[in-house]
Design a protein around this motif. Sequence first.
Motif, PDB file in Angstrom:
ATOM      1  N   LEU A 523       1.012  -1.404   0.096  1.00 44.65           N
ATOM      2  CA  LEU A 523       0.044  -0.085   0.070  1.00 44.65           C
ATOM      3  C   LEU A 523       0.911   1.538   0.361  1.00 44.65           C
ATOM      4  O   LEU A 523       0.399   2.164  -0.726  1.00 44.65           O
ATOM      5  N   MET A 619      -8.094  -0.068  -5.769  1.00 41.51           N
ATOM      6  CA  MET A 619      -8.472  -0.866  -5.824  1.00 41.51           C
ATOM      7  C   MET A 619      -8.682  -1.488  -6.707  1.00 41.51           C
ATOM      8  O   MET A 619      -9.429  -3.626  -7.230  1.00 41.51           O
ATOM      9  N   TYR A 622      -6.630  -4.611  -6.102  1.00 40.07           N
ATOM     10  CA  TYR A 622      -7.040  -5.276  -4.144  1.00 40.07           C
ATOM     11  C   TYR A 622      -8.136  -5.456  -4.594  1.00 40.07           C
ATOM     12  O   TYR A 622      -8.794  -7.187  -4.681  1.00 40.07           O
ATOM     13  N   SER A 623      -8.952  -5.277  -6.301  1.00 41.36           N
ATOM     14  CA  SER A 623     -10.312  -6.751  -6.921  1.00 41.36           C
ATOM     15  C   SER A 623      -9.767  -6.452  -8.345  1.00 41.36           C
ATOM     16  O   SER A 623     -10.745  -5.251  -9.537  1.00 41.36           O
ATOM     17  N   TYR A 678     -13.749  -1.449  -1.630  1.00 37.59           N
ATOM     18  CA  TYR A 678     -12.787  -2.220  -1.962  1.00 37.59           C
ATOM     19  C   TYR A 678     -13.019  -3.396  -3.024  1.00 37.59           C
ATOM     20  O   TYR A 678     -12.081  -4.075  -3.252  1.00 37.59           O
ATOM     21  N   GLY A 680     -14.357  -7.060  -1.993  1.00 40.78           N
ATOM     22  CA  GLY A 680     -13.813  -8.271  -1.231  1.00 40.78           C
ATOM     23  C   GLY A 680     -15.196  -8.748  -0.198  1.00 40.78           C
ATOM     24  O   GLY A 680     -16.252  -8.457  -0.376  1.00 40.78           O
TER      25      GLY A 680
END
Length: 711
Positions: A523, A619, A622-623, A678, A680
């Motif tokens: 990050l 994001m 992360y996604s 995010y 998740g």
Amino acid sequence: MAPVFAEGVDDEAVEPNRRLFEGWQWWLFGVLAVAYSAFHLISLNIYPLETWSFRILHICGALVLGFGLYAGSRFAEEGKTARPSWPDLAAIALLLPAGYALVRAVMMYYTMADGAMRIEPAIENWHYGAPLILATCGAILLSWVPGQARHRMVVADVVLVVCSIAVTVYLLTVFNSPLRASTGTSFAPMGISWAAIAGSLLILEMTRRVAGLALVVIAAIFLAYVFLGPMLPGFLGYPGLGLGRFFSQVYTDAGILGPTTAVSSTYIILFIIFAAFLQASKVGDYFINFAFAGAGRARGGPAKVAIFASGLMGMINGTSAGNVVSTGSLTIPLMKKVGYPARSAGAIEAAASTGGQIMPPIMGAGAFIMAEVTGIPYTEIAVAALIPAMLYFASIYFMVDFEAARKGMKGMSKDEIPQFSKLIKQVYLFAPIIILIAALFMGYSVIRAGTLATASAAVVSWLSPYRMGIREILKALNLAGTMAIQIIAVCACAGLIVGVIALTGVGARFSSLLLGLAGVSQLLALFFAMCISILLGMGMPTTAAYAVAASVVAPGLINIGIEPLVAHFFVFYFAVVSAITPPVALASYAAAGISGDNPMGTSVASFKIGLAAFIVPFMFFYSPAMLMEGSWLQILRVALTATLGIVLLAATVQAWFFGPVKAWQRLLMLIGALFLIYGGIYTDVAGLAIAALLFTMQRAQGGGAKPAISS
């Protein structure tokens, strides 16, 4: 009240330093601009040239047109004394070395054509290089003397045109001979370096005239690094490059003739011609009128019109600030009229115009560079951009809607907007864009698809009041040649920076720095990459900002394990939003000029409205489903929950959801928004629970108040 109709949106913008010729000079540069556009259409579709030769001619044409059409200093005001005559007299003297360098370049061409293996160094240094550099430097300085007449070209710019041609003739001669293989080595003819130095100076001066000092200053810092880098401590130091070795290689596909010019000479110039044909058929006016008919009556109507219209226009014209000027001149006054403060009106327009750069299928020009650099097909990039673009515009829409609800604003009355029933009869004007999208997804090349779309724009115009005959087509080609100057100069200048990065290895050192940060926290590495991307993009057009950031930052992100598509989209988004990021925010400054508000205040407000664009790129990592990577179920879930997260984010910023929001509720909303964005599974469930709780509380507090979200 008479309805508001968009008029003049498609008219050509005239910059403060743009010359307005009359008589034979108007005809001369009109013919040159038409010939320049036609040259690209013919070369791209009918008679292709050798790659380097084509790119050299591409840059040369932009320089010749640019030095003719754009002045190097401010014009004399009416009624005031024009500049003194001595600069013209000095420039006439410089015509001698410039002309001599050009003659020598032509003579060297014939020498090489007769079978010579190389040119004598004394001729290259003293009979070509020395007079070329003298004339180039002297004419650039003389062109800075203020007080020029707007209707005529000064002699110093004539000298710069001659120098541009002299550089081109020499480079075409050498790069079409076996000497091309010697670039970057001690065997390279010094003439290549002299031509590259002069060419770089000409590109920097043209960039200053059409895009301002920001990119020029950054390029100058990078050039200084080439020679000062060996003296720097730590990771910035490098072994060093000599003058001849560096400049003999920087004007090749390792630098100026590299990816940025490759894209500007093919995709970008083609879509500029496409945009010019759309402007000639008044499609821009239709887009805005269509947006007024569709969204004008909604709460805060003109602001929502700005979102839709600026997204459509910005997608095509490729410049955030330019889009603000074209659409904002209509939408900003109307936003103020229905109750938006000047600051909010300017900020909304700036944020919406900036978003046009990330709107598929055209996405300004940065997407073409991304395709060139990564090797990922353009269609994949356009598809991957769908959800992020949707989230960006959803964010602006709900920011606008919640502000309108909080302030009790109304939309425009039925009598103030164009009738949708009349506009729907002209829906065929969308055909060129539909044809473009269809051709791309049917597997046609970008060049073929762009050419078909351009031809269809001319055909479609025959169904409208603005029919394009031969005269109108020539006007469109003239407009395209003029519009292309800025983006070509910017891409060539960005290529100069990319060349420095590639030849000195500074990009690899940034990569190692990111790799070290990633060992502490990925990050943190992403945050650092965001800061560098925004910093490099400040004050620069989108195309140049992304090209430079992609060379410095993206390789480092890829080295820490991020997929190339994700890494480049991450960099691309922050390069784009640098246009609304304080303290140097070009789009916000342009909007402030129209709204009459403080530029810094407008940039802060536009930063707030475009806040989603600073969160969503994180994001991507992360996604990846946000970039269409994953199953359809994953993609659909991420799209829906992220959109709800964007709604909560807008409600947090505007302190309004289904009614006023208390401070502790805003904090809870922010947490829920981040959970939903995010992507998740568990964070989505938590975010949905928070959203449901807030909804229940708001409804209980509001006693059945009318929802703030309206179309």
